[in-house]
Enzyme design. Structure first.
Site, PDB file in Angstrom:
ATOM      1  N   ASP A  23      -4.842  12.574 -16.591  1.00  0.00           N
ATOM      2  CA  ASP A  23      -5.768  13.079 -17.603  1.00  0.00           C
ATOM      3  C   ASP A  23      -6.849  13.937 -16.954  1.00  0.00           C
ATOM      4  O   ASP A  23      -7.682  14.512 -17.647  1.00  0.00           O
ATOM      5  CB  ASP A  23      -6.439  11.919 -18.324  1.00  0.00           C
ATOM      6  CG  ASP A  23      -7.321  11.117 -17.379  1.00  0.00           C
ATOM      7  OD1 ASP A  23      -6.788  10.593 -16.373  1.00  0.00           O
ATOM      8  OD2 ASP A  23      -8.537  11.015 -17.619  1.00  0.00           O
ATOM      9  N   ASN A  26       0.848  -1.185   0.000  1.00  0.00           N
ATOM     10  CA  ASN A  26       0.000   0.000   0.000  1.00  0.00           C
ATOM     11  C   ASN A  26       0.885   1.237   0.000  1.00  0.00           C
ATOM     12  O   ASN A  26       1.722   1.412   0.886  1.00  0.00           O
ATOM     13  CB  ASN A  26      -0.895  -0.017   1.250  1.00  0.00           C
ATOM     14  CG  ASN A  26      -1.962   1.056   1.214  1.00  0.00           C
ATOM     15  OD1 ASN A  26      -1.798   2.097   0.577  1.00  0.00           O
ATOM     16  ND2 ASN A  26      -3.066   0.820   1.896  1.00  0.00           N
ATOM     17  N   ASP A  59      -5.937   7.608  -8.941  1.00  0.00           N
ATOM     18  CA  ASP A  59      -7.380   7.766  -8.714  1.00  0.00           C
ATOM     19  C   ASP A  59      -7.650   9.210  -8.274  1.00  0.00           C
ATOM     20  O   ASP A  59      -7.067   9.670  -7.289  1.00  0.00           O
ATOM     21  CB  ASP A  59      -7.835   6.788  -7.632  1.00  0.00           C
ATOM     22  CG  ASP A  59      -9.352   6.690  -7.526  1.00  0.00           C
ATOM     23  OD1 ASP A  59     -10.039   7.701  -7.763  1.00  0.00           O
ATOM     24  OD2 ASP A  59      -9.852   5.601  -7.194  1.00  0.00           O
TER      25      ASP A  59
END
Length: 214
Positions: free
Chosen positions: A155, A97, A119
């Site tokens: 993006d 993680n 994310d």
């Protein structure tokens, strides 16, 4: 994104400890000993299927690369690609993680951090989960050497703007900012799987380089 279950992943991963390291088995690895040299160490947090980190390792044999990914069903795809490339000696995968960086690396052990298409966690209440949130910047600063760098691509314009604000507030030095990376593609740019997908659709790719200052 829903991940396809791969029941064979754990067994396959266990067969390649020379390439893929499990965090619970070898915390705070002596990376110089692991690689057998004292070359600079660059890490990618959220390496996904590994296209970027593998490309970087092949292009820069004088640098050691570590791709960090949490999900077995994703990192096993990166492992398959590494094996196909005959296991570059300057590359390791770490199933861990990214929030636990300070438990995985010693202070000042890393030279550069890559964050690619993370994310965006668009809801305000989830801001602390964004990999460019102040709490993550603190972790990067701890494991990075003096004046270490973050290279970031996305993006998502809102995440990019958030990241610019977050890093500026943290008093980081913005060395490079692009609102359309592919408009003037750098020769040394290694694309991720997502980058290829989004750029093929004509979507702009945002990129920045930022440095921690004393």
């Amino acid at each position: 994104m829903r991940l396809r279950n791969k029941p064979w992943a754990k067994d396959f991963m266990a067969q390649h400890p020379d390439v893929l390291i499990l965090d619970e088995e070898r915390p705070k690895v002596d990376w110089q000993q692991e690689f057998g040299n004292e070359h600079p160490i660059h890490i990618e947090v959220g390496t996904g299927k590994g296209q970027f980190i593998i490309g970087m390792a092949l292009a820069n044999p004088e640098i050691n690369y570590i791709g960090i990914e949490l999900f077995d069903n994703v990192i096993v795809s990166a492992l398959e690609k590494v094996i196909e490339m005959d296991k570059p000696k300057n590359l390791r995968l770490l199933r861990a993680n990214g929030a636990n960086l300070t438990e995985l690396f010693q202070e000042g052990q890393v030279d550069r951090v890559y964050l690619n298409f993370s994310d965006p966690w668009p809801k305000t209440r989830h801001a602390k989960r964004r990999l460019t949130h102040e709490s993550f910047l603190q972790r990067y600063e701890t494991v990075l050497r003096k004046n270490g760098e973050i290279h970031f691509k996305t993006d998502n314009r809102k995440l990019f703007e958030y990241s610019l604000t977050s890093m500026s507030a943290y008093k980081m030095k913005l060395q490079f900012v692009s609102l359309d990376l592919h408009a003037d593609m750098p020769e040394d740019n290694i694309m991720t799987e997502y980058e290829e997908k989004f750029s093929a659709k004509g979507m702009p790719i945002y990129r920045l380089e930022a440095q921690f200052c004393e």
